[in-house]
Every structure is written in C-alpha cells, then in structure tokens.
Design a protein around this motif. Structure first.
Motif, PDB file in Angstrom:
ATOM      1  N   ARG A 113      27.854  82.984  61.730  1.00 32.83           N
ATOM      2  CA  ARG A 113      28.193  84.372  62.097  1.00 32.83           C
ATOM      3  C   ARG A 113      27.203  84.909  63.121  1.00 32.83           C
ATOM      4  O   ARG A 113      27.589  85.521  64.114  1.00 32.83           O
ATOM      5  N   SER A 114      25.913  84.654  62.870  1.00 32.35           N
ATOM      6  CA  SER A 114      24.931  85.231  63.797  1.00 32.35           C
ATOM      7  C   SER A 114      25.014  84.539  65.153  1.00 32.35           C
ATOM      8  O   SER A 114      24.866  85.153  66.195  1.00 32.35           O
ATOM      9  N   LEU A 115      25.317  83.233  65.105  1.00 39.09           N
ATOM     10  CA  LEU A 115      25.499  82.489  66.349  1.00 39.09           C
ATOM     11  C   LEU A 115      26.662  83.072  67.140  1.00 39.09           C
ATOM     12  O   LEU A 115      26.581  83.294  68.337  1.00 39.09           O
ATOM     13  N   GLU A 116      27.762  83.336  66.426  1.00 43.56           N
ATOM     14  CA  GLU A 116      28.934  83.879  67.100  1.00 43.56           C
ATOM     15  C   GLU A 116      28.627  85.247  67.689  1.00 43.56           C
ATOM     16  O   GLU A 116      29.059  85.569  68.788  1.00 43.56           O
ATOM     17  N   GLN A 117      27.867  86.047  66.929  1.00 44.24           N
ATOM     18  CA  GLN A 117      27.540  87.367  67.452  1.00 44.24           C
ATOM     19  C   GLN A 117      26.711  87.261  68.720  1.00 44.24           C
ATOM     20  O   GLN A 117      26.947  87.952  69.698  1.00 44.24           O
ATOM     21  N   LYS A 118      25.743  86.336  68.664  1.00 37.50           N
ATOM     22  CA  LYS A 118      24.859  86.182  69.812  1.00 37.50           C
ATOM     23  C   LYS A 118      25.577  85.648  71.032  1.00 37.50           C
ATOM     24  O   LYS A 118      25.238  85.954  72.156  1.00 37.50           O
ATOM     25  N   THR A 119      26.563  84.762  70.786  1.00 36.54           N
ATOM     26  CA  THR A 119      27.156  84.070  71.918  1.00 36.54           C
ATOM     27  C   THR A 119      28.463  84.699  72.370  1.00 36.54           C
ATOM     28  O   THR A 119      29.130  84.175  73.219  1.00 36.54           O
ATOM     29  N   THR A 120      28.826  85.818  71.795  1.00 32.12           N
ATOM     30  CA  THR A 120      30.054  86.454  72.238  1.00 32.12           C
ATOM     31  C   THR A 120      29.699  87.667  73.079  1.00 32.12           C
ATOM     32  O   THR A 120      28.829  88.432  72.721  1.00 32.12           O
ATOM     33  N   VAL A 121      30.361  87.815  74.200  1.00 32.62           N
ATOM     34  CA  VAL A 121      30.210  89.064  74.929  1.00 32.62           C
ATOM     35  C   VAL A 121      31.454  89.888  74.639  1.00 32.62           C
ATOM     36  O   VAL A 121      32.335  89.453  73.926  1.00 32.62           O
ATOM     37  N   ALA A 122      31.514  91.063  75.194  1.00 29.95           N
ATOM     38  CA  ALA A 122      32.678  91.911  74.974  1.00 29.95           C
ATOM     39  C   ALA A 122      33.947  91.117  75.232  1.00 29.95           C
ATOM     40  O   ALA A 122      33.999  90.297  76.145  1.00 29.95           O
ATOM     41  N   GLY A 123      34.949  91.325  74.418  1.00 28.96           N
ATOM     42  CA  GLY A 123      36.206  90.634  74.669  1.00 28.96           C
ATOM     43  C   GLY A 123      36.374  89.388  73.828  1.00 28.96           C
ATOM     44  O   GLY A 123      37.373  88.712  73.911  1.00 28.96           O
ATOM     45  N   GLY A 124      35.378  89.073  72.985  1.00 32.71           N
ATOM     46  CA  GLY A 124      35.532  87.979  72.038  1.00 32.71           C
ATOM     47  C   GLY A 124      35.591  86.593  72.658  1.00 32.71           C
ATOM     48  O   GLY A 124      36.274  85.714  72.148  1.00 32.71           O
ATOM     49  N   ILE A 125      34.864  86.374  73.754  1.00 37.24           N
ATOM     50  CA  ILE A 125      34.819  85.018  74.308  1.00 37.24           C
ATOM     51  C   ILE A 125      33.814  84.211  73.491  1.00 37.24           C
ATOM     52  O   ILE A 125      32.691  84.661  73.285  1.00 37.24           O
ATOM     53  N   ILE A 126      34.208  83.038  73.049  1.00 35.45           N
ATOM     54  CA  ILE A 126      33.311  82.227  72.245  1.00 35.45           C
ATOM     55  C   ILE A 126      32.829  81.032  73.057  1.00 35.45           C
ATOM     56  O   ILE A 126      33.623  80.399  73.760  1.00 35.45           O
ATOM     57  N   GLY A 127      31.531  80.731  72.910  1.00 30.74           N
ATOM     58  CA  GLY A 127      30.991  79.582  73.614  1.00 30.74           C
ATOM     59  C   GLY A 127      29.537  79.825  73.942  1.00 30.74           C
ATOM     60  O   GLY A 127      29.149  80.955  74.243  1.00 30.74           O
ATOM     61  N   GLN A 128      28.734  78.776  73.818  1.00 26.85           N
ATOM     62  CA  GLN A 128      27.316  78.968  74.100  1.00 26.85           C
ATOM     63  C   GLN A 128      26.754  77.911  75.047  1.00 26.85           C
ATOM     64  O   GLN A 128      25.557  77.864  75.276  1.00 26.85           O
ATOM     65  N   CYS A 129      27.610  77.052  75.602  1.00 27.26           N
ATOM     66  CA  CYS A 129      27.100  76.036  76.511  1.00 27.26           C
ATOM     67  C   CYS A 129      26.554  76.723  77.771  1.00 27.26           C
ATOM     68  O   CYS A 129      26.871  77.882  78.040  1.00 27.26           O
ATOM     69  N   ALA A 130      25.759  75.986  78.518  1.00 23.57           N
ATOM     70  CA  ALA A 130      25.080  76.583  79.674  1.00 23.57           C
ATOM     71  C   ALA A 130      26.076  77.208  80.658  1.00 23.57           C
ATOM     72  O   ALA A 130      25.847  78.304  81.172  1.00 23.57           O
ATOM     73  N   GLU A 131      27.212  76.507  80.892  1.00 27.16           N
ATOM     74  CA  GLU A 131      28.185  77.033  81.852  1.00 27.16           C
ATOM     75  C   GLU A 131      28.745  78.377  81.396  1.00 27.16           C
ATOM     76  O   GLU A 131      28.944  79.278  82.198  1.00 27.16           O
ATOM     77  N   MET A 132      28.999  78.485  80.077  1.00 25.63           N
ATOM     78  CA  MET A 132      29.556  79.750  79.591  1.00 25.63           C
ATOM     79  C   MET A 132      28.492  80.856  79.620  1.00 25.63           C
ATOM     80  O   MET A 132      28.811  82.012  79.864  1.00 25.63           O
ATOM     81  N   GLN A 133      27.234  80.481  79.401  1.00 25.12           N
ATOM     82  CA  GLN A 133      26.171  81.489  79.511  1.00 25.12           C
ATOM     83  C   GLN A 133      26.144  82.060  80.923  1.00 25.12           C
ATOM     84  O   GLN A 133      25.929  83.262  81.110  1.00 25.12           O
ATOM     85  N   MET A 134      26.398  81.179  81.901  1.00 25.33           N
ATOM     86  CA  MET A 134      26.429  81.674  83.283  1.00 25.33           C
ATOM     87  C   MET A 134      27.614  82.597  83.495  1.00 25.33           C
ATOM     88  O   MET A 134      27.519  83.603  84.211  1.00 25.33           O
TER      89      MET A 134
END
Ligand code: ATP
Ligand code: MG
Length: 466
Positions: free
Chosen positions: A135-156
């Motif tokens: 849950r905390s991972l999802e919170q950290k890695t989601t931006v507005a709009g509920g996009i899920i993903g934490q790989c480097a490309e998605m962070q960019m």
C-alpha cells in the motif's frame, strides 16, 4: 494477546483447546456456525480452528464449508485451520481448495496443533506487513490519476507530468496501444490548474473525414444540407479545460492546417460562420504511430508536429517496465477480487513466470483484461498460467490436474508454493528463507532438492544464494 476462535460442537474439544492454548492466546469459543460467524465478525481473529462437521449436519461437511466460505468472504486473509474426522480427508482437501489454511485430524494433539497455529499467525503477520508495504509503495509511486509503476522510465514520466502541469504547454504522448496514454493525459489535467474544467477527448481516427471539421469546430444552421441548427464544436466544449486529441496521426491533412491555425491564434470559426470565437484550452495529443515517419511520407505536417510536440512523453512498452508488471498484476488482482467478490489471492509460481516472460503486445490494457478474466473464471485461491490464457509453448511447469489431486500432491503443491514465495520474498537468500519458514537451513535444502529447485530452469528463476 492474539485471539483465536475455536468453533466446534464438541464441548470436550472446546475445553481441551481452551485449556491448552489459553496461556498463549485469548480464546473465543463457539459451538455452532452461527455463533462462530458472529464471533468472527465481532472479534476479527486472524486464526480460526473450525470443525468441519457442525450441527445440524454433524456427519457431513456442509455446515463447515458454509461457515468457511462466509468467514473468507468476510476476511479473505484469515487463516482457518479445519479440524477433521477420519472419514473426512477428501472434504478437508476441498476446504483447502476453498481457501482454508490447513487441516488437522481429530483428536487434536496440542503440541502439534500449537506448531500449526504458530505458523499460521506468523504467515498472517508477514502477509499483513506485505500488504502494508504494498500500500505504501503504491501511494509513493502513484501520481494524480492513479498511474501505477515505479520503474525509472515511469519516474521520468511522473517528473514530466509534474513539470508540465502548471503551464499550458502542449504535450504529445507517444506509446503503443494500452500503454496508458489517455491515463497520462488525464493525470496532466488533474495535476493542472484546469483540473476543475472539462476534459474533452476526440478520437481523430474514429470520426469519418467529412464530419471531422464540424465535430472540431461546430457549424452554423444551414451551413450544409442537414445542418438544421447551430451546433457547438468539441473544441469549444474544451474552453477552460483540456482538449485531448487521441490518434492525432490519423488527422487528415486539411484538418491539420485548420488545427494549426487554431493552435496559433486561439480562435475558431464554425463551419459556415464568420465570427471568431475565442477558446482557452490546453491541448494534449496522443499517437501510437511514428509521427516522424508520417512526416517523411508526407502524411503529417511538420509545422503542426512542432506545435503539438513541444514536450513529448514517451511511454515504454509494458515488457520493458521490469517489476512494474508484478506491481500492476497484484493491483489488478486485488481490484477484481474485490469487485467480483472472489477469493483469488495470489499468483502461483508458474503464473508469475508467465507474467514476467510474456511479451504483452497489448501492454497494460491486456494485462488488466487477462487478470480480470482469470479472477472471474478461477474457482481457486491462486491463479495459474492457464487462467491467464497462457498456452503451453512458454517455459512453465507442467500443471497438476486440479480436480483429481491426491492428498500428498496437494500437500506437495502447497509446500512448493510456500517455499517459492519465501525464496522470492527473501530474494533467493536460502538462509533468510529458512528463517522465515522457521525451519533449519539443511531442512530447507532438502526440500529445495525434493522440489527440483536446483534444476536448471528453476534455479535461474529464483536465483538462489546462500
Ligand atoms: N501505469 C498504469 N497504471 C494503472 N493502470 C494503467 C496504467 N497504464 C494503463 N493503465 C490502464 O490500462 C488501460 C489502457 O490505458 P489507456 O486507455 O490510457 O491506454 P492508451 O495508451 O490510451 O491505449 P490506446 O492506444 O489503445 O488508446 C486503462 O484501463 C488504464 O486505466
Ligand atoms: Mg487511448
């Protein structure tokens, strides 16, 4: 003190267990299914000991099954240990397939039952920690709009969304089908000052060419045959909001010219009209065709491209997103499990292999659809490759036939899954996995050997280390 619920119609067994376990746990007792369910819902125990033969059907498993199913519906994470009579082994197996944690034959031997309870509690705690982490991972890695993903490309991608949100600069989103282009467009709108304004999508590839101009700009009454009234165009609806032009590469060249004029001047004219109407909107375009190639082929105007593509967000294919595949898979598993009120809680080891090695040509949308279908179709607690529509050409373990499984096979399968999950959690570290499983390292070694974890393909998969 952790509480444990004991549901059994035999007062002697209830008393024996209360006496034997009462020092370590707070014991709740119930003599039938309805008392048991009431106590379960009220006190939320993580571990339950449940008699399979309960009144009024002491000689069958009907009431035990019903109680088990209702408990798991209420809390799918509860660890329910079935107490079974001698003639009930097959039913016990069915209970496991329904989601019971384990079964234990009557009469209970306290010292053994204690070990099983201890492990059930341990597992329950680990699972809870995992869920909290997730849950905390999802919170950290989601931006507005509920996009899920934490790989480097998605962070960019997230960083770019944040940067472009505060201005009206046009954004071009590229990526294969189902990579989340529309999701990103909506996320930009949500993160922007226009978030309370309209979000107006137009699919440029889906509207017949002769209707497109009117769709974009609207028309005056009498502008052409059939124009019985003045109609507002989509662009005007996007006033104070965001215009999302999907499949922009499909836009016919004559409309490209008109769109460019709008982007430069910020005004539109309805078809058949003279009045310049000011429209204040932010334009986001998306495409899954290669625009550079379309420009070379003369199908897309270069000047328009420079106008809409000031900032480009390129979404990577799902197969290049590493562990995001599993993150998304677990997210959808939980989502659809809740939505369809099922009891599917995990992916089997072979299903995980499939998720990781599959090409995912349809990207996130395909993943979502496959998991939804698997959750709906599965009668079991874990998802296997066949549920995901995996055909046999992939390197997955042969599946055991499911409905005719001997007790030994069922135990073996459960053992294998628990071990493989522990190894995966401990990232292949045998020592730590043994600790987690509360067995010695040599014992785990023997089990790994027994289950062929050391043969080529499997060893590679889990990457075992000391
Ligand atoms: N990173 C993500 N996290 C969560 N859900 C996602 C993600 N990416 C895509 N999805 C989901 O996948 C589905 C497809 O996404 P979307 O419609 O945005 O893709 P698209 O790139 O516009 O596809 P197409 O090219 O087919 O129009 C949607 O249900 C969306 O919610
Ligand atoms: Mg789309």
């Amino acid at each position: 003190m952790e509480n444990i619920l004991i549901v059994d119609d035999n007062p002697d067994i209830r008393q024996q267990l209360k006496w034997g376990l009462g020092e370590e746990y707070e014991i709740l007792l119930a003599g039938d299914a309805s008392q048991g369910l009431a106590a379960f819902k009220k006190h939320q125990p993580n571990v339950v000991i449940l008699d399979l033969g309960l009144p009024p059907h002491e000689d069958s498993s009907v009431e035990g099954f019903r109680c088990l199913a209702e408990m798991l519906d209420h809390n799918p994470n509860a660890k329910i240990i079935m107490l079974t009579g001698n003639s009930e082994r097959e039913n016990a197996l069915q209970a496991i397939q329904m989601g019971a944690y384990d079964f234990y034959p009557k009469p209970p031997v306290l010292s053994e039952l204690k070990v099983i309870i201890g492990r059930a509690l341990h597992l329950s705690n680990i699972e809870e920690q995992n869920r909290a982490l997730q849950r905390s991972l999802e919170q950290k890695t989601t931006v507005a709009g509920g996009i899920i993903g934490q790989c480097a490309e998605m962070q960019m991608v997230y960083a770019t969304i944040r940067k472009v949100a505060s201005s009206d600069v046009p954004v071009l989103i590229t990526g294969g089908s189902g990579t989340g282009k529309e999701l990103v467009a909506r996320a930009i709108q949500e993160a922007s000052l226009r978030k309370n304004g309209p979000f107006i999508p137009i699919n440029c590839g889906a509207i017949p060419e002769n209707l497109l101009e009117s769709e974009f700009f609207g028309h005056e009454k009498g502008a052409f045959t059939g124009a019985h009234a003045t109609v507002q165009g989509k662009l005007q609806y996007a006033h104070k909001g965001t215009l999302f032009l999907d499949e922009i590469g499909e836009l016919p060249v004559n409309l490209q010219v008109k769109l460019l004029r709008f982007l430069q001047e910020g005004t539109i004219q309805r078809v058949g009209g003279r009045e310049d109407i000011r429209v204040d909107t932010r334009t986001i375009c998306a495409t899954n065709v290669d625009i550079a190639k379309a420009i070379n082929e003369g199908k897309f105007r270069e000047d328009l491209y420079y106008r809409i593509g000031v900032i480009t967000i390129a979404l990577p294919p799902l197969r290049e997103r590493g562990d995001d595949i599993l993150l998304l898979a677990h997210y959808y598993l939980r989502l659809f499990n809740d939505e369809h009120k099922k009891r599917v809680r995990r992916f089997g080891a072979a299903a995980i292999n499939f998720l990781k090695s599959y090409e995912w040509p349809g990207n996130v949308r395909e993943l979502r659809n496959r998991i939804q279908r698997a959750v709906i179709m599965s009668d079991f607690t874990s998802i296997e490759p066949a549920d995901l529509g995996c055909s046999s050409h992939l390197p997955v373990q042969p599946e055991e036939p499911r409905d005719v499984m001997s007790l030994r096979d069922a135990r073996d399968k459960a053992e294998r899954e628990v071990i493989s999950a522990a190894i995966e959690r401990q990232q292949g570290n045998i020592m730590k996995a043994a600790e987690e499983l509360e067995i010695s390292r040599p014992t785990l070694y023997d089990l790994l050997k027994k289950h062929n974890f050391f043969d080529g393909s499997r060893k590679g998969d889990v990457g075992l280390s000391e």
